[in-house]
Design a protein around this motif. Structure first.
Motif, PDB file in Angstrom:
ATOM      1  N   GLU A 102      35.872  42.472  43.315  1.00 31.04           N
ATOM      2  CA  GLU A 102      36.702  42.380  42.115  1.00 31.04           C
ATOM      3  C   GLU A 102      38.175  42.173  42.427  1.00 31.04           C
ATOM      4  OE1 GLU A 102      33.209  45.033  40.710  1.00 31.04           O
ATOM      5  OE2 GLU A 102      34.339  44.714  42.555  1.00 31.04           O
ATOM      6  N   THR A 145      40.880  32.388  23.191  1.00 27.65           N
ATOM      7  CA  THR A 145      40.694  33.767  23.632  1.00 27.65           C
ATOM      8  C   THR A 145      41.880  34.635  23.219  1.00 27.65           C
ATOM      9  OG1 THR A 145      39.301  33.093  25.489  1.00 27.65           O
ATOM     10  CG2 THR A 145      40.381  35.226  25.663  1.00 27.65           C
ATOM     11  N   SER A 197      34.115  36.294  31.354  1.00 28.65           N
ATOM     12  CA  SER A 197      34.637  35.169  32.123  1.00 28.65           C
ATOM     13  C   SER A 197      33.478  34.530  32.894  1.00 28.65           C
ATOM     14  CB  SER A 197      35.756  35.650  33.050  1.00 28.65           C
ATOM     15  OG  SER A 197      36.332  34.583  33.771  1.00 28.65           O
ATOM     16  N   VAL A 207      37.667  42.455  31.970  1.00 31.88           N
ATOM     17  CA  VAL A 207      37.199  41.096  32.258  1.00 31.88           C
ATOM     18  C   VAL A 207      35.893  41.198  33.036  1.00 31.88           C
ATOM     19  CG1 VAL A 207      37.677  39.002  33.580  1.00 31.88           C
ATOM     20  CG2 VAL A 207      39.520  40.113  32.282  1.00 31.88           C
ATOM     21  N   VAL A 229      39.197  43.722  36.195  1.00 37.16           N
ATOM     22  CA  VAL A 229      38.064  42.839  36.459  1.00 37.16           C
ATOM     23  C   VAL A 229      36.839  43.627  36.912  1.00 37.16           C
ATOM     24  CG1 VAL A 229      37.233  40.937  37.896  1.00 37.16           C
ATOM     25  CG2 VAL A 229      39.588  40.927  37.044  1.00 37.16           C
ATOM     26  N   LYS A 273      39.123  29.643  32.697  1.00 41.03           N
ATOM     27  CA  LYS A 273      38.661  31.025  32.620  1.00 41.03           C
ATOM     28  C   LYS A 273      39.625  31.965  33.347  1.00 41.03           C
ATOM     29  CE  LYS A 273      34.732  31.378  30.307  1.00 41.03           C
ATOM     30  NZ  LYS A 273      34.570  32.319  29.171  1.00 41.03           N
ATOM     31  N   PHE A 274      40.100  31.549  34.514  1.00 37.75           N
ATOM     32  CA  PHE A 274      41.041  32.394  35.251  1.00 37.75           C
ATOM     33  C   PHE A 274      42.363  32.519  34.496  1.00 37.75           C
ATOM     34  CE2 PHE A 274      44.421  32.723  38.574  1.00 37.75           C
ATOM     35  CZ  PHE A 274      44.200  34.054  38.884  1.00 37.75           C
ATOM     36  N   ALA A 326      35.608  31.403  37.846  1.00 32.35           N
ATOM     37  CA  ALA A 326      37.024  31.766  37.924  1.00 32.35           C
ATOM     38  C   ALA A 326      37.425  32.125  39.345  1.00 32.35           C
ATOM     39  CB  ALA A 326      37.325  32.938  36.986  1.00 32.35           C
ATOM     40  N   ARG A 345      32.978  39.082  35.049  1.00 33.37           N
ATOM     41  CA  ARG A 345      32.614  37.806  35.673  1.00 33.37           C
ATOM     42  C   ARG A 345      31.147  37.832  36.072  1.00 33.37           C
ATOM     43  NH1 ARG A 345      37.592  38.053  39.888  1.00 33.37           N
ATOM     44  NH2 ARG A 345      39.292  37.297  38.547  1.00 33.37           N
ATOM     45  N   GLU A 394      41.898  35.004  31.796  1.00 34.76           N
ATOM     46  CA  GLU A 394      41.923  36.370  32.330  1.00 34.76           C
ATOM     47  C   GLU A 394      43.353  36.875  32.471  1.00 34.76           C
ATOM     48  OE1 GLU A 394      38.014  35.788  35.269  1.00 34.76           O
ATOM     49  OE2 GLU A 394      39.950  36.460  36.087  1.00 34.76           O
ATOM     50  N   GLN A 395      44.197  36.047  33.092  1.00 37.18           N
ATOM     51  CA  GLN A 395      45.575  36.459  33.340  1.00 37.18           C
ATOM     52  C   GLN A 395      46.339  36.656  32.037  1.00 37.18           C
ATOM     53  OE1 GLN A 395      46.634  37.121  36.691  1.00 37.18           O
ATOM     54  NE2 GLN A 395      44.403  37.029  36.644  1.00 37.18           N
TER      55      GLN A 395
END
Length: 319
Positions: free
Chosen positions: A131, A96, A115, A165, A227, A145-146, A119, A167, A149-150
């Motif tokens: 969110e 990613t 995502s 992001v 998110v 996945k988390f 996550a 979800r 994201e970070q």
């Protein structure tokens, strides 16, 4: 706009390319092997698994305005990898970030990352996930996945690129596979199912609704960052979902009202505790930010989405 889509020949990717084309945007489809993409889509074959080549600029994917990243190592129920978390991280985190680097080099001002509800975790905090809730992923897929994201949000902040992001919960639609397809097959064959008493509500999203939400984020005229959740905004119970599938198939679902406690006991005896817990526990999400910030609402109802899914299911059975 010119938009690159990774995983463009996948379940969600095909729907997204179609939605983007219908809205008048140019699409560059990034795929691992030559395939039949939709007419009007420019196909670019990426020869490696983790997008390292496009991160180095070969092949170049630009110029583009936005990048939607769908490609991933997806959730595997029975993972035979010696170190599953390392395998997920290689694709879902490193891959990613490589894609984000390529997008930045290609001039993209926005990166949309798909995502997963995983996550956040397996269950819910007694209400629909928001969110801004603190995630607590438990399995390697959700953890990767988390972490992605970070890492992406930090990348965007460093390079001045918007990162959105998304979800999604359970995604269904024409061509759906895995457990949802198995449930459809069972209902179509009239197999009795012991879920008549399962009143846990689960969020879902029709694949064209998800594709439209991704389009809205990728092409929004206002800045987007952080998110977002995308759902059908109609959380059915597990039993209600089965009944709705039966209506769409024209075959009433045969549901047996087995007490949830008994189902969980059987799960313990058969070694399927995790599967039964997922089936009998609620997992809902709210999609507040998409509604409030972009004015987005799902263009398709659950009934319409299930009808399209059922139509495709029967068409596939007759091929």
């Amino acid at each position: 706009m010119q938009i690159a889509v990774s995983g463009a020949n996948g379940f969600v990717g095909r729907a997204l390319c179609r939605v983007l084309l219908d809205a008048g945007h140019g699409v560059t489809a990034l795929v691992r092997r030559p395939s039949s993409v939709a007419k009007g889509v420019s196909e670019l074959v990426i020869p490696d698994d983790h997008f390292a080549s496009i991160a180095r600029g070969n092949p170049a994917i630009g110029p583009i305005d936005a990048f939607v990243h769908l490609a991933a190592r997806v959730h595997v129920m029975q993972d035979g990898a010696a170190d599953p978390l390392a395998e997920y991280r290689a694709v879902n985190v490193k891959g990613t970030l490589d894609a984000a680097s390529a997008a930045f080099q290609a001039g993209a001002r926005r990166f949309v990352f798909v995502s997963s509800v995983k996550a956040l975790g397996e269950g819910e905090p007694g209400r629909p996930w928001r969110e801004d809730d603190e995630p607590a992923p438990t399995d390697p897929y959700g953890i990767s996945k988390f972490e992605a994201e970070q890492a992406l949000l930090a990348f965007g902040q460093k390079h001045g690129m918007e990162v959105a992001v998304v979800r999604p919960p359970l995604v269904y639609g024409p061509g759906v596979r895995a457990n949802f397809l198995g449930l459809m097959r069972a209902i179509a064959r009239g197999v009795p199912l012991p879920i008549g008493s399962v009143d846990a509500r689960r969020s879902m999203v029709y694949v064209d609704n998800l594709a439209d939400a991704l389009r809205a984020l990728a092409t929004a005229s206002r800045p987007v960052h952080g998110v977002y959740h995308a759902t059908d905004d109609d959380d059915l119970t597990v039993a209600g979902m089965a009944r709705a599938i039966g209506v769409a198939l024209g075959r009433p679902a045969r549901l047996i009202p087995v007490p949830v406690g008994l189902l969980r006991g059987l799960g313990s005896v058969t070694g399927k505790v995790a599967q039964v817990d997922r089936l009998t526990s609620p997992l809902r999400m709210s999609a507040v930010r998409l509604h409030e910030e972009l004015g987005w609402t799902p263009p398709w109802t659950v009934a319409q989405g299930l009808a399209a899914t059922a139509h495709a299911f029967y068409a596939e059975q007759t091929q």
